[in-house]
Design a protein around this motif. Sequence first.
Motif, PDB file in Angstrom:
ATOM      1  N   ALA A   1       0.840  -1.184   0.000  1.00 12.35           N
ATOM      2  CA  ALA A   1       0.000   0.000   0.000  1.00 12.35           C
ATOM      3  C   ALA A   1       0.883   1.244   0.000  1.00 12.35           C
ATOM      4  N   GLU A   2       0.454   2.211  -0.749  1.00  8.30           N
ATOM      5  CA  GLU A   2       1.155   3.491  -0.848  1.00  8.30           C
ATOM      6  C   GLU A   2       2.666   3.316  -1.028  1.00  8.30           C
ATOM      7  N   SER A   3       3.028   2.645  -2.121  1.00 11.36           N
ATOM      8  CA  SER A   3       4.438   2.395  -2.416  1.00 11.36           C
ATOM      9  C   SER A   3       4.645   2.332  -3.922  1.00 11.36           C
ATOM     10  N   GLY A   4       5.900   2.275  -4.338  1.00 12.64           N
ATOM     11  CA  GLY A   4       6.198   2.173  -5.758  1.00 12.64           C
ATOM     12  C   GLY A   4       7.666   1.925  -5.998  1.00 12.64           C
ATOM     13  N   ILE A   5       7.996   1.717  -7.252  1.00 11.94           N
ATOM     14  CA  ILE A   5       9.378   1.523  -7.680  1.00 11.94           C
ATOM     15  C   ILE A   5       9.663   2.574  -8.745  1.00 11.94           C
ATOM     16  N   LEU A   6      10.755   3.300  -8.575  1.00 12.16           N
ATOM     17  CA  LEU A   6      11.131   4.357  -9.518  1.00 12.16           C
ATOM     18  C   LEU A   6      11.519   3.766 -10.873  1.00 12.16           C
ATOM     19  N   PRO A   7      11.478   4.569 -11.946  1.00 14.60           N
ATOM     20  CA  PRO A   7      11.848   4.072 -13.281  1.00 14.60           C
ATOM     21  C   PRO A   7      13.246   3.461 -13.291  1.00 14.60           C
ATOM     22  N   HIS A   8      13.357   2.289 -13.924  1.00  9.56           N
ATOM     23  CA  HIS A   8      14.630   1.587 -14.021  1.00  9.56           C
ATOM     24  C   HIS A   8      14.570   0.628 -15.205  1.00  9.56           C
ATOM     25  N   SER A   9      15.727   0.112 -15.574  1.00 10.15           N
ATOM     26  CA  SER A   9      15.849  -0.868 -16.654  1.00 10.15           C
ATOM     27  C   SER A   9      16.894  -1.887 -16.254  1.00 10.15           C
ATOM     28  N   ASP A  10      16.722  -3.144 -16.690  1.00  7.35           N
ATOM     29  CA  ASP A  10      17.772  -4.136 -16.449  1.00  7.35           C
ATOM     30  C   ASP A  10      18.652  -4.310 -17.689  1.00  7.35           C
ATOM     31  N   PHE A  11      18.314  -3.649 -18.792  1.00  5.38           N
ATOM     32  CA  PHE A  11      19.091  -3.656 -20.032  1.00  5.38           C
ATOM     33  C   PHE A  11      19.241  -5.055 -20.628  1.00  5.38           C
ATOM     34  N   ASN A  12      18.339  -5.973 -20.295  1.00  2.74           N
ATOM     35  CA  ASN A  12      18.383  -7.349 -20.790  1.00  2.74           C
ATOM     36  C   ASN A  12      17.150  -7.635 -21.628  1.00  2.74           C
TER      37      ASN A  12
ATOM     38  N   SER B   1      13.884  -4.364 -20.343  1.00  6.25           N
ATOM     39  CA  SER B   1      14.980  -3.524 -20.840  1.00  6.25           C
ATOM     40  C   SER B   1      14.479  -2.114 -21.124  1.00  6.25           C
ATOM     41  N   ILE B   2      13.176  -1.977 -21.235  1.00  5.98           N
ATOM     42  CA  ILE B   2      12.551  -0.665 -21.418  1.00  5.98           C
ATOM     43  C   ILE B   2      12.290  -0.092 -20.028  1.00  5.98           C
ATOM     44  N   TYR B   3      12.578   1.173 -19.829  1.00 10.70           N
ATOM     45  CA  TYR B   3      12.388   1.778 -18.509  1.00 10.70           C
ATOM     46  C   TYR B   3      10.954   1.557 -18.048  1.00 10.70           C
ATOM     47  N   HIS B   4      10.833   1.108 -16.798  1.00 10.68           N
ATOM     48  CA  HIS B   4       9.520   0.797 -16.240  1.00 10.68           C
ATOM     49  C   HIS B   4       9.483   1.201 -14.766  1.00 10.68           C
ATOM     50  N   SER B   5       8.274   1.452 -14.277  1.00 13.87           N
ATOM     51  CA  SER B   5       8.082   1.845 -12.885  1.00 13.87           C
ATOM     52  C   SER B   5       6.712   1.354 -12.429  1.00 13.87           C
ATOM     53  N   THR B   6       6.514   1.330 -11.112  1.00 11.93           N
ATOM     54  CA  THR B   6       5.233   0.895 -10.555  1.00 11.93           C
ATOM     55  C   THR B   6       4.783   1.871  -9.474  1.00 11.93           C
ATOM     56  N   ARG B   7       3.493   1.804  -9.183  1.00  9.02           N
ATOM     57  CA  ARG B   7       2.940   2.619  -8.098  1.00  9.02           C
ATOM     58  C   ARG B   7       1.671   1.947  -7.588  1.00  9.02           C
ATOM     59  N   ASN B   8       1.503   1.968  -6.275  1.00  9.47           N
ATOM     60  CA  ASN B   8       0.269   1.507  -5.648  1.00  9.47           C
ATOM     61  C   ASN B   8      -0.136   2.551  -4.616  1.00  9.47           C
ATOM     62  N   ASP B   9      -1.120   3.374  -4.963  1.00 11.53           N
ATOM     63  CA  ASP B   9      -1.607   4.407  -4.056  1.00 11.53           C
ATOM     64  C   ASP B   9      -2.857   3.967  -3.303  1.00 11.53           C
ATOM     65  N   ALA B  10      -3.222   2.703  -3.419  1.00  9.76           N
ATOM     66  CA  ALA B  10      -4.384   2.175  -2.699  1.00  9.76           C
ATOM     67  C   ALA B  10      -4.034   1.994  -1.217  1.00  9.76           C
ATOM     68  N   GLN B  11      -5.051   1.811  -0.402  1.00  7.56           N
ATOM     69  CA  GLN B  11      -4.855   1.591   1.029  1.00  7.56           C
ATOM     70  C   GLN B  11      -4.526   0.132   1.351  1.00  7.56           C
ATOM     71  N   THR B  12      -4.640  -0.752   0.364  1.00 12.42           N
ATOM     72  CA  THR B  12      -4.345  -2.166   0.571  1.00 12.42           C
ATOM     73  C   THR B  12      -3.155  -2.579  -0.290  1.00 12.42           C
ATOM     74  N   ASP B  13      -2.515  -3.669   0.117  1.00  9.43           N
ATOM     75  CA  ASP B  13      -1.354  -4.167  -0.615  1.00  9.43           C
ATOM     76  C   ASP B  13      -1.762  -4.798  -1.941  1.00  9.43           C
ATOM     77  N   ARG B  14      -0.812  -4.805  -2.865  1.00  8.89           N
ATOM     78  CA  ARG B  14      -0.971  -5.462  -4.161  1.00  8.89           C
ATOM     79  C   ARG B  14       0.055  -6.577  -4.207  1.00  8.89           C
ATOM     80  N   TYR B  15      -0.390  -7.780  -4.602  1.00  8.68           N
ATOM     81  CA  TYR B  15       0.522  -8.915  -4.723  1.00  8.68           C
ATOM     82  C   TYR B  15       0.487  -9.424  -6.154  1.00  8.68           C
ATOM     83  N   VAL B  16       1.672  -9.548  -6.760  1.00 16.78           N
ATOM     84  CA  VAL B  16       1.783 -10.147  -8.087  1.00 16.78           C
ATOM     85  C   VAL B  16       2.853 -11.227  -8.039  1.00 16.78           C
ATOM     86  N   LEU B  17       2.634 -12.274  -8.817  1.00 11.15           N
ATOM     87  CA  LEU B  17       3.644 -13.313  -8.994  1.00 11.15           C
ATOM     88  C   LEU B  17       4.497 -12.886 -10.172  1.00 11.15           C
ATOM     89  N   LEU B  18       5.802 -12.765  -9.949  1.00 10.67           N
ATOM     90  CA  LEU B  18       6.730 -12.342 -10.995  1.00 10.67           C
ATOM     91  C   LEU B  18       7.363 -13.587 -11.606  1.00 10.67           C
TER      92      LEU B  18
END
Length: 168
Positions: free
Chosen positions: A1-12, A53-70
Amino acid sequence: AESGILPHSDFNNFILTCHLGLKIPPNNDKAWIRVGDETRYWQQDKVLIFDTSIYHSTRNDAQTDRYVLLIRFWHPDLTPTEVAALSFIFDFLNHAAMGEAAMNRFEFEQLVQGNTKSIDNNVNGKKDKTKVNSPSRKGSNDLDITIGNSKKEKDKIGRPAKGFHRGA
């Protein structure tokens, strides 16, 4: 909840990533992933497949957690030779990071599998015969790991024009 990952790339661009929505906030308009300039919202029990490899980012501004299987997997445009070469590189690096005993086991496994070639290495000033895998492509001495959806969709540096892939 209320978290995110800044833009980044793994270049792969030889690996694709899949996110399967396991637990997504209800009425989801606050949990998203952006790949390049395209934004998608996770959905319960649905997948998104994208090129990290393309710059990507995430955000979750909800009050509950988000779960994804990577899940990460080889890009389907890779040839079997390219997959073998990249697998060898990753296996070698994983064993090297675990120390000398793991490297000895790795070298033994390569000998048993019969896909090795002897080369001379100069390790700490002394000669050492080391076995290394040497996958090769017919008619080529180098590997092409610059891939995309198709040759026409690639930009100047070989990345797909869009970050999300078909069916996602």
